[in-house]
Design a protein around this motif. Sequence first.
Motif, PDB file in Angstrom:
ATOM      1  N   ASN A   1     -55.000 -16.889 -10.954  1.00 56.18           N
ATOM      2  CA  ASN A   1     -53.655 -16.332 -10.866  1.00 56.18           C
ATOM      3  C   ASN A   1     -53.721 -14.861 -10.488  1.00 56.18           C
ATOM      4  O   ASN A   1     -53.756 -13.987 -11.363  1.00 56.18           O
ATOM      5  CB  ASN A   1     -52.927 -16.477 -12.208  1.00 56.18           C
TER       6      ASN A   1
ATOM      7  N   LYS B   1     -45.398 -21.860  -7.121  1.00 58.79           N
ATOM      8  CA  LYS B   1     -46.632 -21.539  -7.830  1.00 58.79           C
ATOM      9  C   LYS B   1     -46.606 -22.065  -9.266  1.00 58.79           C
ATOM     10  O   LYS B   1     -47.657 -22.401  -9.836  1.00 58.79           O
ATOM     11  CB  LYS B   1     -46.880 -20.034  -7.805  1.00 58.79           C
ATOM     12  N   GLY B   2     -45.412 -22.163  -9.870  1.00 62.33           N
ATOM     13  CA  GLY B   2     -45.316 -22.837 -11.158  1.00 62.33           C
ATOM     14  C   GLY B   2     -45.743 -24.290 -11.030  1.00 62.33           C
ATOM     15  O   GLY B   2     -46.414 -24.842 -11.917  1.00 62.33           O
TER      16      GLY B   2
ATOM     17  N   ALA C   1     -46.875 -15.138 -10.313  1.00 57.50           N
ATOM     18  CA  ALA C   1     -45.496 -15.620 -10.222  1.00 57.50           C
ATOM     19  C   ALA C   1     -45.282 -16.918 -10.982  1.00 57.50           C
ATOM     20  O   ALA C   1     -44.133 -17.291 -11.265  1.00 57.50           O
ATOM     21  CB  ALA C   1     -45.093 -15.804  -8.759  1.00 57.50           C
ATOM     22  N   ALA C   2     -46.351 -17.623 -11.326  1.00 56.37           N
ATOM     23  CA  ALA C   2     -46.235 -18.858 -12.096  1.00 56.37           C
ATOM     24  C   ALA C   2     -45.992 -18.594 -13.571  1.00 56.37           C
ATOM     25  O   ALA C   2     -45.502 -19.469 -14.290  1.00 56.37           O
ATOM     26  CB  ALA C   2     -47.497 -19.699 -11.932  1.00 56.37           C
TER      27      ALA C   2
ATOM     28  N   TYR D   1     -40.865 -18.812  -4.190  1.00 60.97           N
ATOM     29  CA  TYR D   1     -42.317 -18.657  -4.324  1.00 60.97           C
ATOM     30  C   TYR D   1     -42.767 -18.953  -5.753  1.00 60.97           C
ATOM     31  O   TYR D   1     -43.739 -19.673  -5.974  1.00 60.97           O
ATOM     32  CB  TYR D   1     -42.711 -17.241  -3.924  1.00 60.97           C
ATOM     33  N   SER D   2     -42.037 -18.427  -6.740  1.00 63.48           N
ATOM     34  CA  SER D   2     -42.396 -18.645  -8.135  1.00 63.48           C
ATOM     35  C   SER D   2     -42.323 -20.120  -8.500  1.00 63.48           C
ATOM     36  O   SER D   2     -43.189 -20.636  -9.224  1.00 63.48           O
ATOM     37  CB  SER D   2     -41.469 -17.840  -9.047  1.00 63.48           C
TER      38      SER D   2
ATOM     39  N   GLY E   1     -41.678 -13.783 -14.725  1.00 66.94           N
ATOM     40  CA  GLY E   1     -40.460 -13.795 -13.909  1.00 66.94           C
ATOM     41  C   GLY E   1     -40.395 -12.562 -13.025  1.00 66.94           C
ATOM     42  O   GLY E   1     -40.208 -11.452 -13.512  1.00 66.94           O
TER      43      GLY E   1
ATOM     44  N   ARG F   1     -38.245 -13.580  -6.021  1.00 71.89           N
ATOM     45  CA  ARG F   1     -39.349 -14.499  -5.741  1.00 71.89           C
ATOM     46  C   ARG F   1     -39.053 -15.903  -6.264  1.00 71.89           C
ATOM     47  O   ARG F   1     -39.963 -16.611  -6.699  1.00 71.89           O
ATOM     48  CB  ARG F   1     -40.653 -13.979  -6.354  1.00 71.89           C
TER      49      ARG F   1
ATOM     50  N   SER G   1     -50.734 -17.963  -8.887  1.00 69.90           N
ATOM     51  CA  SER G   1     -50.164 -16.618  -8.789  1.00 69.90           C
ATOM     52  C   SER G   1     -49.619 -16.175 -10.132  1.00 69.90           C
ATOM     53  O   SER G   1     -49.230 -17.000 -10.972  1.00 69.90           O
ATOM     54  CB  SER G   1     -49.039 -16.597  -7.751  1.00 69.90           C
TER      55      SER G   1
END
Length: 252
Positions: free
Chosen positions: A175, A150-151, A135-136, A146-147, A139, A143, A133
């Motif tokens: 992503n 996905k990181g 989100a990885a 979730y971030s 910022g 989230r 995502s």
Amino acid sequence: MSETEGGAGGEFEGLVAVVTGGASGIGRAVAEELTARGARVAVLDLKDTEFTCDVTDDASVRRAVAAVAERYGRIDVLVNNAGIGAAGTVADNDDAEWLRVFDLNVVGIARVTRAALPHLRESPHAAIVNTCSIAATAGLPQRALYSASKGAVLALTRAMAADHIREGIRVNCVNPGTVDTPWVGRLLDAAPDPAAERAALAARQPHGRLVSAQEVAHAVAYLASPRAGSTAGTELAVDGGMAGLRLRPVGS
């Protein structure tokens, strides 16, 4: 959607692909795209599929992967797409929710990959694509959980790529930005002003709209394709430029 027979003459002809979370949204679009390109596709999901699979349950995963291998005799491509969203700051979710999201989004990838590896090692065109995502790498407000998950998927993708490249297994991830899926639709429906929220989500992506599931599917197909034989350990953004572009405000 349960299983699909590939079309003749495509770049995936003769290959078998497994797509987790493939009954709807991005996963369904990926399954349809790989089928159109010649693959035989087995969809793993909690429901609406022949290969029922709960990626948080190792026994369920192993049964499903074994059933696919028995049916088709091989597994060449694995798309680890199953996942769940989460909203809020770091303070808004309790420990149980943190563990639940990581169990599905991160450990789920490990479980399915672990079960599929013996079959992938036998393939001349083995590829794994993980759904990560934006989100990885960016910022995003509200989230945090979730971030973080996905990181972890991004880091896991790179580590898997390093571990398995010499076995002939390529590992990459895609992503996406904000994708127009049923999950996003439910978030919008729950907002005080769904139209305003949709407009805000569209506006934060430089091309001014939500990403389509089909666009993500095209990217997944590229990464999984035998034609991408030198692409490994990378993340492919499908986000309308959100990760890298910094546009001036309109009218300035």
